[in-house]
Design a protein around this motif. Structure first.
Motif, PDB file in Angstrom:
ATOM      1  N   LEU A 152     -16.186 -12.241  -4.484  1.00 41.55           N
ATOM      2  CA  LEU A 152     -16.919 -12.765  -5.640  1.00 41.55           C
ATOM      3  C   LEU A 152     -16.313 -14.067  -6.145  1.00 41.55           C
ATOM      4  N   LEU A 153     -15.004 -14.227  -5.987  1.00 42.85           N
ATOM      5  CA  LEU A 153     -14.352 -15.461  -6.443  1.00 42.85           C
ATOM      6  C   LEU A 153     -14.897 -16.654  -5.656  1.00 42.85           C
TER       7      LEU A 153
ATOM      8  N   ASP B  17     -26.853 -12.894  -9.099  1.00 41.90           N
ATOM      9  CA  ASP B  17     -27.198 -13.912  -8.100  1.00 41.90           C
ATOM     10  C   ASP B  17     -26.103 -14.094  -7.056  1.00 41.90           C
ATOM     11  N   LEU B  18     -24.905 -13.645  -7.372  1.00 40.60           N
ATOM     12  CA  LEU B  18     -23.787 -13.829  -6.430  1.00 40.60           C
ATOM     13  C   LEU B  18     -23.884 -12.887  -5.238  1.00 40.60           C
ATOM     14  N   ARG B  19     -24.776 -11.898  -5.300  1.00 43.07           N
ATOM     15  CA  ARG B  19     -24.823 -10.856  -4.264  1.00 43.07           C
ATOM     16  C   ARG B  19     -25.643 -11.220  -3.029  1.00 43.07           C
ATOM     17  N   GLY B  20     -26.435 -12.254  -3.085  1.00 40.65           N
ATOM     18  CA  GLY B  20     -27.375 -12.557  -1.998  1.00 40.65           C
ATOM     19  C   GLY B  20     -26.770 -13.167  -0.752  1.00 40.65           C
TER      20      GLY B  20
ATOM     21  N   ARG C 201     -17.697 -16.691  -3.882  1.00 41.37           N
ATOM     22  CA  ARG C 201     -19.138 -16.815  -4.148  1.00 41.37           C
ATOM     23  C   ARG C 201     -19.358 -17.603  -5.451  1.00 41.37           C
ATOM     24  N   ALA C 202     -18.537 -17.307  -6.473  1.00 36.28           N
ATOM     25  CA  ALA C 202     -18.699 -17.973  -7.772  1.00 36.28           C
ATOM     26  C   ALA C 202     -18.312 -19.451  -7.684  1.00 36.28           C
ATOM     27  N   VAL C 203     -17.282 -19.764  -6.901  1.00 36.35           N
ATOM     28  CA  VAL C 203     -16.884 -21.171  -6.740  1.00 36.35           C
ATOM     29  C   VAL C 203     -18.047 -21.944  -6.118  1.00 36.35           C
ATOM     30  N   ALA C 204     -18.646 -21.374  -5.065  1.00 34.60           N
ATOM     31  CA  ALA C 204     -19.776 -22.039  -4.398  1.00 34.60           C
ATOM     32  C   ALA C 204     -20.933 -22.238  -5.379  1.00 34.60           C
ATOM     33  N   ARG C 205     -21.233 -21.210  -6.159  1.00 32.08           N
ATOM     34  CA  ARG C 205     -22.311 -21.314  -7.162  1.00 32.08           C
ATOM     35  C   ARG C 205     -22.032 -22.464  -8.132  1.00 32.08           C
ATOM     36  N   ASP C 206     -20.787 -22.558  -8.601  1.00 31.52           N
ATOM     37  CA  ASP C 206     -20.456 -23.560  -9.615  1.00 31.52           C
ATOM     38  C   ASP C 206     -20.480 -24.975  -9.041  1.00 31.52           C
ATOM     39  N   VAL C 207     -20.146 -25.121  -7.752  1.00 31.36           N
ATOM     40  CA  VAL C 207     -20.200 -26.436  -7.111  1.00 31.36           C
ATOM     41  C   VAL C 207     -21.658 -26.914  -7.082  1.00 31.36           C
ATOM     42  N   VAL C 208     -22.543 -26.006  -6.660  1.00 26.07           N
ATOM     43  CA  VAL C 208     -23.963 -26.356  -6.563  1.00 26.07           C
ATOM     44  C   VAL C 208     -24.541 -26.639  -7.952  1.00 26.07           C
ATOM     45  N   ARG C 209     -24.172 -25.795  -8.920  1.00 28.67           N
ATOM     46  CA  ARG C 209     -24.664 -25.994 -10.293  1.00 28.67           C
ATOM     47  C   ARG C 209     -24.243 -27.347 -10.860  1.00 28.67           C
TER      48      ARG C 209
ATOM     49  N   GLN D 145     -14.749 -13.599 -16.183  1.00 28.39           N
ATOM     50  CA  GLN D 145     -15.996 -13.016 -16.733  1.00 28.39           C
ATOM     51  C   GLN D 145     -17.242 -13.642 -16.110  1.00 28.39           C
ATOM     52  N   GLU D 146     -17.061 -14.758 -15.381  1.00 28.22           N
ATOM     53  CA  GLU D 146     -18.207 -15.416 -14.735  1.00 28.22           C
ATOM     54  C   GLU D 146     -18.566 -14.770 -13.395  1.00 28.22           C
ATOM     55  N   LEU D 147     -17.893 -13.671 -13.061  1.00 26.58           N
ATOM     56  CA  LEU D 147     -18.151 -13.005 -11.779  1.00 26.58           C
ATOM     57  C   LEU D 147     -19.261 -11.966 -11.898  1.00 26.58           C
ATOM     58  N   GLU D 148     -19.621 -11.633 -13.151  1.00 22.25           N
ATOM     59  CA  GLU D 148     -20.669 -10.624 -13.378  1.00 22.25           C
ATOM     60  C   GLU D 148     -22.037 -11.279 -13.291  1.00 22.25           C
ATOM     61  N   ASP D 149     -22.444 -11.682 -12.097  1.00 21.64           N
ATOM     62  CA  ASP D 149     -23.693 -12.429 -11.955  1.00 21.64           C
ATOM     63  C   ASP D 149     -24.440 -11.876 -10.744  1.00 21.64           C
TER      64      ASP D 149
END
Ligand code: CDP
Length: 208
Positions: A33-34, A71-74, A36-44, A65-69
């Motif tokens: 998840l860490l 969208d990160l599961r796909g 996955r969240a880094v990738a999400r934040d780069v794109v955002r 707390q930003e790991l509870e998303d």
């Protein structure tokens, strides 16, 4: 006590880690998840996943707390994660958080690709969870179906094979079986049977 669970994509290590943590009364960290969240934040933030500066900045700024998303599961999030996960500075930026988490009393279960080899080489128990790619693809496909994600089985299988190759082939902290890890092949095991087998391995190793 630290329990390290590693393994390839969709091997069931996350489910197993949670079950074990509940059983033992330990904290549990899904380290995937860490990434996955880094990738999400780069794109955002409007950058490309290959942008080292943006990925490192995102890793350094990441809040647990930003790991509870959901969208990160796909599938896309998993693919994107394995791109930023190749960047050594991203891995370095996430290391202290994972190691601090691992030291939480009375114990912690961490699952990922490099827990037994890099994050917690001194873990009390190391389990490498595997299963045939087709079995893993079938399980993940069923998960997506249940969520109405509408992804084809062939797409899931191709994604799993490509991601495993990228994770095992990278230069820095590749997915690997630690020398002192115990292998758990869940190809023919239900979640319950895999859990029982893992508890057996832990008891044999630690007496717990
Ligand atoms: O759940 P699944 O096995 O599909 O993936 P995950 O554990 O959430 O990991 C997603 C991606 O993050 C992996 O494909 C790896 O590239 C990366 N990862 C890593 O490099 N190191 C870890 N300890 C955990 C995940």
């Amino acid at each position: 006590m630290i329990i390290a669970i590693d393994g390839p994509a969709a091997s069931g290590k996350g489910t197993l880690a949670k079950r074990l943590a509940d059983h033992l009364g330990f904290a549990c960290l899904d380290t995937g998840l860490l990434y996955r969240a880094v990738a999400r934040d780069v794109v955002r933030a409007g950058f490309r996943l290959e942008d080292i500066w943006a990925a490192v900045a995102a890793a350094r700024a990441l809040q647990p707390q930003e790991l509870e998303d959901p969208d990160l599961r796909g599938t896309a999030a998993g693919d994107a994660a394995s791109i930023v996960a190749r960047i050594p500075e991203v891995r370095a930026a996430l290391l202290a958080y994972q190691r601090d988490f691992a030291r939480r009393p009375p114990g912690a279960v961490l699952d990922g690709r490099d827990i037994g080899t890099v994050v917690c080489p001194d873990a009390d128990v190391k389990i490498f969870v595997t299963a045939a790619p087709e079995v893993r693809a079938q399980r993940r496909f069923a998960e997506f179906e249940a969520r109405g994600a509408g992804v084809a089985y062939e797409t899931v299988l191709a994604d799993i094979i490509a991601r495993d190759a990228r994770d095992a082939g990278r230069a820095n902290a590749p997915m690997a079986v630690a020398a002192d890890a115990m292998l758990l092949d869940t190809s023919n095991l239900s979640i319950e049977a895999a859990f029982d087998a893992a508890v057996g391995l832990i008891t044999r190793k630690t007496g717990h």
